[in-house]
Design an enzyme around this catalytic site. Structure first.
Site, mmCIF file in Angstrom:
data_model
loop_
_atom_site.group_PDB
_atom_site.id
_atom_site.type_symbol
_atom_site.label_atom_id
_atom_site.label_comp_id
_atom_site.label_asym_id
_atom_site.label_seq_id
_atom_site.Cartn_x
_atom_site.Cartn_y
_atom_site.Cartn_z
ATOM 1 N N LEU A 1 58.892 54.774 -11.940
ATOM 2 C CA LEU A 1 59.677 53.671 -11.404
ATOM 3 C C LEU A 1 59.360 53.459 -9.933
ATOM 4 C CD1 LEU A 1 61.873 51.529 -11.695
ATOM 5 C CD2 LEU A 1 63.564 53.296 -11.140
ATOM 6 N N TYR A 2 59.172 54.554 -9.190
ATOM 7 C CA TYR A 2 58.796 54.440 -7.781
ATOM 8 C C TYR A 2 57.535 53.591 -7.635
ATOM 9 C CZ TYR A 2 56.725 55.756 -3.294
ATOM 10 O OH TYR A 2 56.133 55.735 -2.062
ATOM 11 N N ALA A 3 56.519 53.908 -8.453
ATOM 12 C CA ALA A 3 55.266 53.146 -8.406
ATOM 13 C C ALA A 3 55.507 51.683 -8.767
ATOM 14 C CB ALA A 3 54.245 53.766 -9.353
ATOM 15 N N THR B 1 58.234 49.917 -8.285
ATOM 16 C CA THR B 1 58.883 49.192 -7.191
ATOM 17 C C THR B 1 57.900 48.903 -6.059
ATOM 18 O OG1 THR B 1 59.665 51.240 -6.122
ATOM 19 C CG2 THR B 1 61.145 50.186 -7.704
ATOM 20 N N LYS B 2 56.946 49.802 -5.853
ATOM 21 C CA LYS B 2 55.935 49.556 -4.812
ATOM 22 C C LYS B 2 54.970 48.451 -5.245
ATOM 23 C CE LYS B 2 57.078 52.151 -1.369
ATOM 24 N NZ LYS B 2 57.408 51.529 -0.068
#
Length: 465
Positions: A262-264, A266-267
């Site tokens: 999810l971090y990736a 959002t980036k």
């Protein structure tokens, strides 16, 4: 036969009593109606006052941002929560504005006036000091959240204050605060490094990534698009956007539509959002894909940091390997190299081309890898730490969990080298030695490096923070 009793007096008395009761009922009803009306009016006025204080009209935010800041601070900070850190002046007050202006005023000819978000973070604090030392005006913004130990962020804040960098304690999603900052300072640049970091934490608190990395970024862009002048923006993307890409080394031309976390995601969403605001509003935007940044004052959630802590405390550490039994490898990039890349991106960022929220002509849109170009197996990282700490690690080799991590990263930085001379020069052993030297001084622990430093008469880094 007697005459019938005279009932006229009784009837008249009953009529009179009935009349009195009707009069009293009417008076009571009128009084009740007036009371209800006045109570309703009072409640309505209280509600109007409440929403006026907390939610000023959008059209008034730019005009009366200072007053709005005072009202907002009273309701959301001063009244409902205790102060997390003492400040020398109220937000929006004359002394506060003086600090903001002084910190953001450049001291060199043609110097920049830069808003650094996430200034109390790892990369943000290093970049802020580097920019300030060369004569740029630097104002920090940070919300000092508790994703990792806030005391480390406060220590960085003290270090920045010694270097004449003032940090505003606030959040990206506070549109009124951002509007106030842009009313006070005509920023030429924004270095946007604030974000919810960490791949694994996204499985525990996914909403924090949406709030910071997407909503917070949009809020900042909304303010920037309407600013006059519009600032040029350099912002932190991530090497995580490459996700399941298996081509090496990772190039900016490779596909980034298969995020593994999810971090990736959002980036990657941030990169698409940047494209949108560049296309519609003429904002100059440069995204930087960082590759596993490490060094002094680093993040405690990073492997090199908590490996150091656990090895010194005699705890076992998990060393991941792929499902095929191969070692996990990372393109570890030393903080000083990354700072040079950030400064280079700022120096080559062209001006935004919009005005009043309208695009006048095409604006610059870029994305770069900032890595070390030399992936190192995590097992080798542990061996280097063992040597520097003078203590063997209790290694526990386990398979990589399916938590969003990828087995390897490897940066191709030829584009950054071509455009602003980015050339990393710090190998992992040298960088980790500097980190352990800082760690020993900051936390007051004994390590082989600390003994060598003391023997040579050097002062351990971080000891005075």
């Amino acid at each position: 036969m007697g005459s019938p009793p005279d009932t006229s007096k009784t009837i008249k008395l009953e009529r009179y009593n009935s009349y009195v009761r009707r009069i009293q009922s009417t008076k009571l009803l009128n009084a009740s109606s007036k009371l209800i009306f006045r109570t309703t009016l009072l409640i309505a006025l209280v509600l109007v006052l409440f929403f006026t204080i907390n939610y000023p009209p959008l059209s008034d935010r730019r005009v009366d941002a200072g007053a709005a800041i005072h009202r907002h601070s009273f309701l959301s900070t001063g009244f409902f929560s205790s102060s997390r850190f003492p400040t020398s002046s109220a937000i929006g007050g004359p002394n506060w504005e003086k600090q903001v202006r002084h910190s953001s005023t450049p001291r060199r000819p043609n110097g920049f006036s830069i808003l650094v978000t996430g200034a109390a973070g790892f990369i943000g604090s290093h970049c802020s000091i580097a920019l300030k030392k060369r004569g740029d005006g630097v104002l920090g913004l940070d919300n000092f959240n508790s994703y990792y130990d806030p005391s480390l962020k406060r220590s960085r804040q003290k270090m920045l204050l010694k270097n004449q960098v003032f940090i505003v304690d606030g959040d990206l999603n506070d549109a009124v605060l951002l509007a106030k900052l842009f009313d006070v300072v005509p920023f030429s640049h924004i270095l946007h490094l604030a974000a919810q970091a960490g791949v694994r934490y996204a499985m525990q608190n996914p909403q924090s990534y949406v709030s910071s990395n997407i909503a917070g970024f949009i809020n900042l862009l909304e303010i920037a698009k309407s600013a006059n002048p519009q600032p040029a923006i350099v912002w932190a993307s991530s090497s995580s956007v490459y996700g399941l890409n298996d081509k090496v080394p990772f190039s900016e031309l490779h596909r980034t539509d298969r995020p593994a976390s999810l971090y990736a995601a959002t980036k990657k969403a941030g990169e698409e959002i940047a494209h949108t605001y560049n296309h519609i509003y003429g904002l100059s935007l440069t995204g930087l894909r960082f590759f596993t940044v490490y060094g002094p004052w680093g993040r405690p959630d990073m492997a090199y940091f908590f490996f150091t802590k656990d090895i010194l405390q005699g705890k076992s550490i998990d060393v991941y390997q792929t499902q095929e039994g191969k070692q996990v490898a990372r393109d570890f990039t030393y903080i000083d190299d990354v700072v040079k890349g950030c400064v280079g991106a700022l120096d080559t960022a062209e001006k935004s081309t919009g005005s009043g929220g309208k695009k006048k002509k095409p604006a610059q849109l870029r994305v770069y890898n900032l890595g070390n170009t030399s992936p190192v197996p995590v097992g080798q990282l542990v061996s280097i730490l063992e040597s520097l700490l003078g203590k063997k690690a209790k290694k526990h080799v386990v398979g990589m969990p399916r938590n969003g991590d990828v087995p390897f990263t490897h940066a191709n930085v030829s584009l950054a080298y071509r455009d602003f001379g980015y050339k990393p020069s710090t190998d992992l052993a040298s960088g980790l030695r500097k980190f352990v030297k800082w760690y020993s001084g900051y936390y007051g622990v004994e390590t082989r490096v600390k003994k060598e430093v003391q023997g040579a008469g050097e002062v351990p880094e971080g000891g005075s923070a």
